[in-house]
Design an enzyme around this catalytic site. Structure first.
Site, PDB file in Angstrom:
ATOM      1  N   LYS A  14      48.553  20.366 -55.627  1.00 27.44           N
ATOM      2  CA  LYS A  14      49.763  20.409 -56.463  1.00 27.44           C
ATOM      3  C   LYS A  14      51.016  20.041 -55.659  1.00 27.44           C
ATOM      4  O   LYS A  14      51.868  19.307 -56.138  1.00 27.44           O
ATOM      5  CB  LYS A  14      49.941  21.802 -57.095  1.00 27.44           C
ATOM      6  N   ARG A  90      51.331  31.272 -64.141  1.00 25.96           N
ATOM      7  CA  ARG A  90      49.997  31.614 -63.646  1.00 25.96           C
ATOM      8  C   ARG A  90      49.311  32.643 -64.534  1.00 25.96           C
ATOM      9  O   ARG A  90      48.168  33.005 -64.264  1.00 25.96           O
ATOM     10  CB  ARG A  90      50.111  32.176 -62.231  1.00 25.96           C
ATOM     11  N   ARG A 145      42.040  34.538 -54.189  1.00 21.61           N
ATOM     12  CA  ARG A 145      42.962  33.685 -54.944  1.00 21.61           C
ATOM     13  C   ARG A 145      42.199  32.850 -55.976  1.00 21.61           C
ATOM     14  O   ARG A 145      42.668  32.626 -57.089  1.00 21.61           O
ATOM     15  CB  ARG A 145      43.742  32.768 -53.983  1.00 21.61           C
TER      16      ARG A 145
END
Ligand code: AMP
Length: 191
Positions: A14, A90, A145
């Site tokens: 990203k 998110r 994560r």
């Protein structure tokens, strides 16, 4: 305004793709991870509160993130051509809040979702960990994560898919190949 949400697992590229987009389209790049790391470095109250969350690969609470984005939108420069949201939203709660924050300013955003195989993102993050100095680029935290990404962030893609504001691309190959796909989408939606 051309507002883009770049979504994808940690290590999907990203940040790199944001740099390419900034170069070609002159958009503003908002990486919430970078903003949070700068808060930690500054020693601010917020920085102290979030340091261990980030080091453990946990998400910062929604209300803090939404406040941060609201403040960013309120203070953005007047000649901003558009924003790349890198690392936000998110959670579905963040996505719903972003819709409202943008609507209030007569704006909307389109999601571009980078698909990269899990083995490949782990390889990239471990490689980055050798030089990044990031507390969360180690195997244990990467696993955490990725779990959060699948459990909590992936539903955000469904949210944009349902709004018909969603494009998926293959991010497994070179960064140039990935950018070529993004570029095609951006040229399409700019018309
Ligand atoms: P990143 O640089 O995007 O990988 O983000 C690094 C870390 O910052 C994440 O693992 C989270 O702990 C935190 N973070 C960044 N963006 C968000 C967000 N939108 N919501 C909650 N936590 C975030």
């Amino acid at each position: 305004m051309l507002n883009i949400i770049l979504c994808g697992a940690p290590g999907s590229g990203k940040g790199t793709q944001s740099d390419f987009i900034v170069q070609k389209y002159g958009l503003d790049h908002l990486s919430t991870g970078d903003v949070l790391r700068a808060e930690i470095k500054s020693g601010s109250e917020l920085g102290k509160e979030i340091e261990s969350l980030i080091a453990q690969g946990q998400l910062v609470p929604d209300h803090k993130m939404i406040h941060l984005i609201d403040h960013y939108l309120e203070t953005r420069s007047e000649n901003c051509k558009g924003i790349i949201f890198d690392g936000f939203p998110r959670t579905v709660e963040q996505a719903e809040a972003l819709t409202l924050l943008l609507e209030r300013r007569h704006m909307e955003a389109v999601m571009i979702d980078l698909f990269v195989e899990e083995d490949e993102v782990i390889k990239r993050l471990l490689e980055r960990g050798r030089t990044s100095g990031r507390a969360d680029d180690n195997f244990e935290t990467i696993k955490q994560r990725l779990k959060i990404y699948h459990d909590v962030t992936k539903p955000v893609c469904q949210y944009y898919l349902k709004k018909h504001n969603y494009f998926a691309i293959n991010g497994n190959n070179t960064m140039e190949d990935t950018f070529a796909q993004i570029d095609t989408i951006l040229r399409l939606i700019q018309k």
